[in-house]
Design a protein around this motif. Structure first.
Motif, mmCIF file in Angstrom:
data_model
loop_
_atom_site.group_PDB
_atom_site.id
_atom_site.type_symbol
_atom_site.label_atom_id
_atom_site.label_comp_id
_atom_site.label_asym_id
_atom_site.label_seq_id
_atom_site.Cartn_x
_atom_site.Cartn_y
_atom_site.Cartn_z
ATOM 1 N N ARG A 126 -7.151 -0.763 -2.559
ATOM 2 C CA ARG A 126 -5.792 -0.249 -2.383
ATOM 3 C C ARG A 126 -5.785 1.177 -1.839
ATOM 4 O O ARG A 126 -4.794 1.608 -1.245
ATOM 5 C CB ARG A 126 -5.023 -0.332 -3.701
ATOM 6 N N ARG A 127 -6.870 1.906 -2.025
ATOM 7 C CA ARG A 127 -6.963 3.237 -1.430
ATOM 8 C C ARG A 127 -6.927 3.176 0.101
ATOM 9 O O ARG A 127 -6.637 4.177 0.757
ATOM 10 C CB ARG A 127 -8.259 3.927 -1.856
ATOM 11 N N PHE A 128 -7.246 2.017 0.643
ATOM 12 C CA PHE A 128 -7.337 1.870 2.089
ATOM 13 C C PHE A 128 -6.098 1.203 2.684
ATOM 14 O O PHE A 128 -6.015 1.015 3.899
ATOM 15 C CB PHE A 128 -8.600 1.073 2.443
ATOM 16 N N ASP A 129 -5.149 0.847 1.842
ATOM 17 C CA ASP A 129 -3.867 0.324 2.325
ATOM 18 C C ASP A 129 -3.108 1.458 3.008
ATOM 19 O O ASP A 129 -2.950 2.543 2.444
ATOM 20 C CB ASP A 129 -3.065 -0.224 1.149
ATOM 21 N N HIS A 130 -2.631 1.224 4.227
ATOM 22 C CA HIS A 130 -2.046 2.336 4.990
ATOM 23 C C HIS A 130 -0.760 2.851 4.369
ATOM 24 O O HIS A 130 -0.431 4.031 4.510
ATOM 25 C CB HIS A 130 -1.838 1.945 6.458
ATOM 26 N N HIS A 131 -0.019 2.014 3.647
ATOM 27 C CA HIS A 131 1.187 2.483 2.959
ATOM 28 C C HIS A 131 0.821 3.445 1.827
ATOM 29 O O HIS A 131 1.405 4.527 1.692
ATOM 30 C CB HIS A 131 1.962 1.304 2.367
ATOM 31 N N PHE A 132 -0.137 3.029 0.996
ATOM 32 C CA PHE A 132 -0.516 3.837 -0.150
ATOM 33 C C PHE A 132 -1.213 5.128 0.297
ATOM 34 O O PHE A 132 -1.037 6.179 -0.322
ATOM 35 C CB PHE A 132 -1.429 3.044 -1.091
ATOM 36 N N ARG A 133 -1.996 5.036 1.366
ATOM 37 C CA ARG A 133 -2.656 6.248 1.873
ATOM 38 C C ARG A 133 -1.628 7.246 2.400
ATOM 39 O O ARG A 133 -1.790 8.457 2.228
ATOM 40 C CB ARG A 133 -3.664 5.878 2.964
ATOM 41 N N LYS A 134 -0.571 6.730 3.031
ATOM 42 C CA LYS A 134 0.473 7.631 3.516
ATOM 43 C C LYS A 134 1.158 8.320 2.327
ATOM 44 O O LYS A 134 1.412 9.536 2.366
ATOM 45 C CB LYS A 134 1.497 6.852 4.338
ATOM 46 N N ALA A 135 1.449 7.562 1.266
ATOM 47 C CA ALA A 135 2.061 8.164 0.078
ATOM 48 C C ALA A 135 1.146 9.233 -0.507
ATOM 49 O O ALA A 135 1.599 10.328 -0.881
ATOM 50 C CB ALA A 135 2.360 7.085 -0.964
ATOM 51 N N HIS A 136 -0.142 8.936 -0.599
ATOM 52 C CA HIS A 136 -1.123 9.909 -1.085
ATOM 53 C C HIS A 136 -1.093 11.183 -0.239
ATOM 54 O O HIS A 136 -1.072 12.309 -0.752
ATOM 55 C CB HIS A 136 -2.514 9.277 -1.063
ATOM 56 N N ASP A 137 -1.076 11.010 1.076
ATOM 57 C CA ASP A 137 -1.097 12.158 1.981
ATOM 58 C C ASP A 137 0.187 12.984 1.866
ATOM 59 O O ASP A 137 0.147 14.218 1.971
ATOM 60 C CB ASP A 137 -1.296 11.696 3.422
#
Length: 338
Positions: A126-137
């Motif tokens: 899930r760390r590599f899901d582009h939605h979740f990575r965008k939220a992280h960023d």
């Protein structure tokens, strides 16, 4: 990119076959060998022609000097043994979660990894899901200010069979472990304590196996901010995967992925697609990106995104959650071995 990582896979179940499929489509891997105790189920697959070597003996991969990296996708109770052997043979390691069911075993495996100059990535896709990575960023950029509340909803579409429940290790180590990792990933703060309320509401199979299928988990971070995770083994409308980070200057949310974003509005109703059905559909691209990023880490000597330490910390949270549920109390994380 001309160079490739020569890889071997130990464990040819659902997740092992998924990684094998993605490696064969990748320009960053050469998949040389697949190993499993049982390989009959591979006889009618394309792997028989596409993979040079299929064997029942994992030691063949571990001793092969041409293999750079080992993917450990076997049952959890075998992970630390294969981690130790792979590290001793100087293989980079990708290991599916959890690293083990025993926190002391995981800590010993970490010491082995530290003693060898190898890369280790745990399978937190899930760390590599582009939605979740965008939220992280977005959180890291400070755009929403200081996080005060993080909410994660993670609900499976249907309960697994009893045979799976019996060997899963329980809800917290099997399912919630992804959410424990994600809440750490989003916050960036250490977790101080955890409180769990849980029940078996979906199917008596869970209580029969000393497990639960429904949980509300509250965590307190070191800076006093709060996190809430809600889990269920059965969401009849699909695979429910949502996150929200609320800060003092705004909020970032990730909603469910759907087959389309079409919404139909009429005089009688407003309708749209249900969420994608399960994790293989929802996180398909994330699985592809996680192995390619692992290869990039090896080829370019870069840090991995989901490190051994992340796997260890998620396991500690899973153990603390189980204690909280069983003893009906708040558990300080420093009560769990480190």
């Amino acid at each position: 990119m001309n160079k490739k990582v020569t890889a071997g896979i130990i464990g040819a179940g659902r997740i092992g076959q998924l990684h094998a499929h993605n490696m064969l489509l990748s320009n960053r891997f050469h998949l040389k060998t697949i190993s499993d105790v049982y390989t009959d189920h591979l006889q009618k697959t394309d792997f028989l022609q596409a993979v040079p070597h299929i064997t029942n003996h994992a030691d063949e991969l571990l001793r092969d000097p041409e293999i750079d990296a080992i993917f450990i996708c076997s049952s959890t109770d075998t992970h630390t043994d294969f981690i130790t052997k792979a590290a001793q043979n100087n293989k980079h390691i990708f290991c599916e979660k959890p690293i083990s069911f025993d926190i002391e075993e995981t800590i010993r495996a970490l010491e082995t990894i530290k003693a060898h100059n190898i890369k280790f990535q745990v399978g937190f896709n899930r760390r590599f899901d582009h939605h979740f990575r965008k939220a992280h960023d977005v959180v890291r950029s400070g755009e929403i200010g200081t996080p005060h509340i993080i909410k994660i909803t993670s609900r499976d579409p249907e309960a697994p069979p009893e045979a799976y429940i019996q060997r899963s290790g329980g809800l917290f180590i099997d399912m919630t472990i992804h959410d424990f990792d994600m809440i750490r990933y989003l916050s960036g703060q250490p977790i101080k304590n955890i409180t769990v309320k849980a029940a078996s509401l979906v199917d008596e199979t869970f209580s029969r196996n000393d497990d639960v299928d429904t949980a509300i988990i509250t965590v307190t971070f070191a800076d006093g901010s709060l996190g809430v995770i809600d889990n269920s083994r059965q969401a009849v409308y699909g695979y429910d995967q949502r996150i929200e980070v609320f800060g003092n200057q705004g909020m970032v949310q990730v909603e469910n992925e759907k087959p389309t974003n079409v919404k139909i509005s009429t005089t009688t109703s407003v309708t749209e697609d249900k969420p994608k059905h399960f994790f293989l559909e929802r996180y398909n691209q994330g699985y592809i990106d996680e192995i390619n990023t692992f290869a990039q880490s090896i080829l370019n000597n870069e840090p991995v995104l989901a490190q051994f330490e992340d796997g260890l910390q998620a396991e500690r949270l899973a153990l603390a959650a189980k204690i909280s549920w069983q003893e009906n109390r708040t558990v300080e994380l420093n009560e769990v071995p480190l």
